[in-house]
Design a protein around this motif. Structure first.
Motif, PDB file in Angstrom:
ATOM      1  N   GLY A  27       0.813  -1.158   0.000  1.00 26.00           N
ATOM      2  CA  GLY A  27       0.000   0.000   0.000  1.00 26.00           C
ATOM      3  C   GLY A  27       0.859   1.223   0.000  1.00 26.00           C
ATOM      4  N   ARG A  28       0.275   2.262   0.297  1.00 23.24           N
ATOM      5  CA  ARG A  28       0.923   3.546   0.304  1.00 23.24           C
ATOM      6  C   ARG A  28       1.973   3.592   1.405  1.00 23.24           C
ATOM      7  N   THR A  29       1.902   2.669   2.308  1.00 17.67           N
ATOM      8  CA  THR A  29       2.801   2.560   3.433  1.00 17.67           C
ATOM      9  C   THR A  29       4.230   2.657   2.962  1.00 17.67           C
TER      10      THR A  29
ATOM     11  N   THR B 277       4.841   2.163   0.318  1.00 16.60           N
ATOM     12  CA  THR B 277       4.571   2.726  -0.963  1.00 16.60           C
ATOM     13  C   THR B 277       5.369   3.989  -0.972  1.00 16.60           C
TER      14      THR B 277
ATOM     15  N   ALA C 228       1.311   2.022  10.300  1.00 12.36           N
ATOM     16  CA  ALA C 228       1.550   0.816   9.508  1.00 12.36           C
ATOM     17  C   ALA C 228       2.837   0.122   9.918  1.00 12.36           C
TER      18      ALA C 228
ATOM     19  N   ASN D  95       2.380  -4.846   3.776  1.00 15.05           N
ATOM     20  CA  ASN D  95       1.726  -4.376   4.990  1.00 15.05           C
ATOM     21  C   ASN D  95       1.261  -5.579   5.801  1.00 15.05           C
TER      22      ASN D  95
ATOM     23  N   VAL E 222      -2.086  -2.494   9.725  1.00 14.79           N
ATOM     24  CA  VAL E 222      -2.482  -1.115   9.414  1.00 14.79           C
ATOM     25  C   VAL E 222      -3.431  -0.660  10.507  1.00 14.79           C
TER      26      VAL E 222
ATOM     27  N   GLU F  70      -5.129   2.303   2.817  1.00 13.66           N
ATOM     28  CA  GLU F  70      -4.138   1.280   3.116  1.00 13.66           C
ATOM     29  C   GLU F  70      -4.824   0.079   3.714  1.00 13.66           C
TER      30      GLU F  70
ATOM     31  N   ASP G  89      -1.313  -5.126   1.264  1.00 13.95           N
ATOM     32  CA  ASP G  89      -0.791  -4.266   0.199  1.00 13.95           C
ATOM     33  C   ASP G  89       0.695  -4.552   0.048  1.00 13.95           C
TER      34      ASP G  89
ATOM     35  N   ASP H 235       3.750  -0.447  -6.856  1.00 13.78           N
ATOM     36  CA  ASP H 235       2.620  -0.668  -5.958  1.00 13.78           C
ATOM     37  C   ASP H 235       1.679  -1.602  -6.699  1.00 13.78           C
TER      38      ASP H 235
END
Length: 124
Positions: free
Chosen positions: A3-5, A7, A36, A51, A54, A61, A65, A85
């Motif tokens: 994820g954007r984590t 990420t 995260a 991840n 979260v 997120e 991910d 991603d």
């Protein structure tokens, strides 16, 4: 990285104990904002930051991910390359700097126009 984590995170990215050379970013990492945790491990020739936790209510997120990072060492504590991603089908320019049990990741889209950084602490 992470994820954007990771990420940007990680791992929106990703990944992330002290390095044995700059290429060892494997382990469990907690993002500095406390939202995260990612597990970074080798996946083929790349690193995958996934991840594993979260914080509930964290938008965009989710557990599972994954960020696939094709990064290479450019110095004793720095790696650079690309990160994908998987869920969002986005590719970032990725920079990872590790200093002992601390890591900073920076992921950028559109060259260096849109960037996000994250600080990480090793949980190993």
């Amino acid at each position: 990285m992470f994820g954007r984590t990771l990420t940007f995170s990680i791992f929106s990215a990703i990944a992330f104990p002290a390095l044995a050379g700059a290429s060892d970013i494997t382990g469990l990492w907690a993002r500095g904002d406390g939202k995260a945790r990612v597990q970074v491990e080798k996946c083929g020739d790349d690193f995958c930051a996934t991840n594993v936790w979260v914080k509930p209510g964290t938008p965009r997120e989710r557990v599972g991910d994954k960020l696939v990072m094709d990064v290479q060492p450019i110095s004793a504590n720095r790696l650079e390359g690309k990160a994908k991603d998987v869920r969002r089908d986005l590719t970032y320019n990725m920079e990872i700097t590790v200093n002992g049990d601390a890591m900073q990741t920076k992921g950028c889209l559109l060259g260096q126009i849109i960037c996000k950084s994250a600080n990480w602490t090793s949980l190993q």
